[in-house]
Design a protein around this motif. Structure first.
Motif, PDB file in Angstrom:
ATOM      1  N   MET A   1       0.850  -1.171   0.000  1.00  0.00           N
ATOM      2  CA  MET A   1       0.000   0.000   0.000  1.00  0.00           C
ATOM      3  C   MET A   1       0.895   1.233   0.000  1.00  0.00           C
ATOM      4  N   THR A   2       0.453   2.239  -0.640  1.00  0.00           N
ATOM      5  CA  THR A   2       1.183   3.489  -0.703  1.00  0.00           C
ATOM      6  C   THR A   2       1.037   4.246   0.613  1.00  0.00           C
ATOM      7  N   TYR A   3       2.131   4.845   1.067  1.00  0.00           N
ATOM      8  CA  TYR A   3       2.108   5.649   2.291  1.00  0.00           C
ATOM      9  C   TYR A   3       1.703   7.090   1.959  1.00  0.00           C
ATOM     10  N   TYR A   4       0.811   7.636   2.785  1.00  0.00           N
ATOM     11  CA  TYR A   4       0.463   9.052   2.730  1.00  0.00           C
ATOM     12  C   TYR A   4       0.393   9.550   4.164  1.00  0.00           C
ATOM     13  N   ALA A   5       1.004  10.675   4.436  1.00  0.00           N
ATOM     14  CA  ALA A   5       0.937  11.258   5.775  1.00  0.00           C
ATOM     15  C   ALA A   5      -0.505  11.654   6.082  1.00  0.00           C
ATOM     16  N   ASP A   6      -0.871  11.529   7.341  1.00  0.00           N
ATOM     17  CA  ASP A   6      -2.215  11.917   7.762  1.00  0.00           C
ATOM     18  C   ASP A   6      -2.492  13.377   7.424  1.00  0.00           C
ATOM     19  N   LEU A   7      -3.714  13.609   6.986  1.00  0.00           N
ATOM     20  CA  LEU A   7      -4.287  14.929   6.691  1.00  0.00           C
ATOM     21  C   LEU A   7      -3.687  15.607   5.464  1.00  0.00           C
ATOM     22  N   TRP A  36      -2.989   5.806   6.090  1.00  0.00           N
ATOM     23  CA  TRP A  36      -2.245   5.154   4.995  1.00  0.00           C
ATOM     24  C   TRP A  36      -0.836   4.891   5.502  1.00  0.00           C
ATOM     25  N   LEU A  37      -0.695   3.879   6.338  1.00  0.00           N
ATOM     26  CA  LEU A  37       0.542   3.602   7.055  1.00  0.00           C
ATOM     27  C   LEU A  37       1.478   2.702   6.263  1.00  0.00           C
ATOM     28  N   SER A  38       2.729   2.706   6.674  1.00  0.00           N
ATOM     29  CA  SER A  38       3.754   1.890   6.035  1.00  0.00           C
ATOM     30  C   SER A  38       4.631   1.273   7.118  1.00  0.00           C
ATOM     31  N   GLY A  39       5.135   0.093   6.846  1.00  0.00           N
ATOM     32  CA  GLY A  39       5.983  -0.597   7.809  1.00  0.00           C
ATOM     33  C   GLY A  39       7.283   0.109   8.106  1.00  0.00           C
ATOM     34  N   ASP A  40       7.712   1.009   7.222  1.00  0.00           N
ATOM     35  CA  ASP A  40       8.989   1.695   7.441  1.00  0.00           C
ATOM     36  C   ASP A  40       8.823   3.151   7.867  1.00  0.00           C
ATOM     37  N   LYS A  41       7.619   3.534   8.250  1.00  0.00           N
ATOM     38  CA  LYS A  41       7.358   4.896   8.727  1.00  0.00           C
ATOM     39  C   LYS A  41       6.734   4.824  10.113  1.00  0.00           C
ATOM     40  N   GLY A  42       7.021   5.795  10.915  1.00  0.00           N
ATOM     41  CA  GLY A  42       6.394   5.874  12.230  1.00  0.00           C
ATOM     42  C   GLY A  42       4.961   6.359  12.117  1.00  0.00           C
ATOM     43  N   GLN A  66     -14.018   2.771  -3.274  1.00  0.00           N
ATOM     44  CA  GLN A  66     -12.786   2.447  -3.994  1.00  0.00           C
ATOM     45  C   GLN A  66     -12.359   0.983  -3.868  1.00  0.00           C
ATOM     46  N   GLN A  67     -13.291   0.070  -4.019  1.00  0.00           N
ATOM     47  CA  GLN A  67     -12.936  -1.350  -3.997  1.00  0.00           C
ATOM     48  C   GLN A  67     -11.934  -1.637  -5.113  1.00  0.00           C
ATOM     49  N   THR A  68     -10.868  -2.371  -4.784  1.00  0.00           N
ATOM     50  CA  THR A  68      -9.867  -2.728  -5.787  1.00  0.00           C
ATOM     51  C   THR A  68      -9.876  -4.239  -6.004  1.00  0.00           C
ATOM     52  N   ARG A  69      -9.191  -4.676  -7.037  1.00  0.00           N
ATOM     53  CA  ARG A  69      -9.113  -6.106  -7.324  1.00  0.00           C
ATOM     54  C   ARG A  69      -8.071  -6.800  -6.468  1.00  0.00           C
ATOM     55  N   GLY A  70      -7.027  -6.095  -6.120  1.00  0.00           N
ATOM     56  CA  GLY A  70      -5.979  -6.676  -5.286  1.00  0.00           C
ATOM     57  C   GLY A  70      -6.254  -6.391  -3.827  1.00  0.00           C
ATOM     58  N   PHE A  71      -5.313  -6.752  -2.979  1.00  0.00           N
ATOM     59  CA  PHE A  71      -5.469  -6.449  -1.568  1.00  0.00           C
ATOM     60  C   PHE A  71      -4.108  -6.157  -0.956  1.00  0.00           C
ATOM     61  N   HIS A  72      -4.165  -5.537   0.201  1.00  0.00           N
ATOM     62  CA  HIS A  72      -2.969  -5.147   0.941  1.00  0.00           C
ATOM     63  C   HIS A  72      -2.963  -5.903   2.263  1.00  0.00           C
ATOM     64  N   LEU A  73      -1.818  -6.426   2.618  1.00  0.00           N
ATOM     65  CA  LEU A  73      -1.652  -7.100   3.908  1.00  0.00           C
ATOM     66  C   LEU A  73      -1.104  -6.130   4.945  1.00  0.00           C
ATOM     67  N   GLY A  88      -4.474 -13.668   7.194  1.00  0.00           N
ATOM     68  CA  GLY A  88      -3.969 -12.492   7.880  1.00  0.00           C
ATOM     69  C   GLY A  88      -4.835 -11.280   7.598  1.00  0.00           C
ATOM     70  N   PRO A  89      -4.649 -10.206   8.379  1.00  0.00           N
ATOM     71  CA  PRO A  89      -5.400  -8.978   8.129  1.00  0.00           C
ATOM     72  C   PRO A  89      -5.071  -8.436   6.736  1.00  0.00           C
ATOM     73  N   ARG A  90      -6.095  -8.120   5.992  1.00  0.00           N
ATOM     74  CA  ARG A  90      -5.896  -7.585   4.649  1.00  0.00           C
ATOM     75  C   ARG A  90      -7.046  -6.657   4.302  1.00  0.00           C
ATOM     76  N   GLY A  91      -6.800  -5.800   3.337  1.00  0.00           N
ATOM     77  CA  GLY A  91      -7.832  -4.874   2.898  1.00  0.00           C
ATOM     78  C   GLY A  91      -7.779  -4.670   1.406  1.00  0.00           C
ATOM     79  N   SER A  92      -8.927  -4.344   0.837  1.00  0.00           N
ATOM     80  CA  SER A  92      -8.993  -4.111  -0.604  1.00  0.00           C
ATOM     81  C   SER A  92      -9.914  -2.956  -0.960  1.00  0.00           C
ATOM     82  N   ALA A  93     -10.204  -2.124   0.017  1.00  0.00           N
ATOM     83  CA  ALA A  93     -11.088  -0.984  -0.221  1.00  0.00           C
ATOM     84  C   ALA A  93     -10.727   0.125   0.764  1.00  0.00           C
ATOM     85  N   GLU A  94     -11.486   1.186   0.698  1.00  0.00           N
ATOM     86  CA  GLU A  94     -11.314   2.326   1.594  1.00  0.00           C
ATOM     87  C   GLU A  94     -12.622   2.573   2.316  1.00  0.00           C
TER      88      GLU A  94
END
Length: 136
Positions: A1-7, A36-42, A66-73, A88-94
């Motif tokens: 998943m792409t990282y975006y800072a809050d707000l 929109w969190l990332s494993g390498d960001k606080g 925004q349902q997508t065809r893929g998913f994010h773990l 495992g926990p996964r998501g494919s929408a917003e």
């Protein structure tokens, strides 16, 4: 998943979301990123206010977008040996939540991030979630 800072302004999949098709509620309202969190960001840690996790879990059914065809773990939950992706926990929408003069876009894994990893979303987002009347 792409990282975006809050707000920050939402740009992830804006080419596929038509706010006018979603009704008058969304027209002309800026959309901001949350969760929109990332494993390498606080990220902000803290205790979730009462009812937040339950409300977010409910919104993964009532406020989906925004349902997508893929998913994010989840980047922090390791898959167990022999486990499949479905284990495992996964998501494919917003989810989309209206706030005061803004809307928020969050990955559906936000409920898991709050409950399982202590993520504390911005206060205005929390207030919008807890005061939501169920309008998506």
């Amino acid at each position: 998943m792409t990282y975006y800072a809050d707000l920050t302004p939402y740009t992830y999949d804006s080419d596929h979301w038509d706010p006018e098709a979603s009704g008058r509620l969304w027209q002309g309202v800026p959309v901001l990123n949350v969760g929109w969190l990332s494993g390498d960001k606080g990220y902000a840690n803290g205790s979730a206010p009462p009812g937040l996790v339950e409300a977010l879990k409910s919104m993964t059914r009532t406020h989906r977008a925004q349902q997508t065809r893929g998913f994010h773990l989840c980047p922090w939950c390791p898959l167990l040996p022999g486990a499949g992706y479905a284990d495992g926990p996964r998501g494919s929408a917003e989810i989309r939540v209206m706030g005061r003069g803004v809307a928020y876009a969050a990955p559906e894994l936000i409920a898991h991030y709050v409950e399982g990893h202590g993520y504390l979303p911005p206060a205005d987002f929390v207030a919008a979630v807890l005061s939501s009347d169920g309008a998506a």
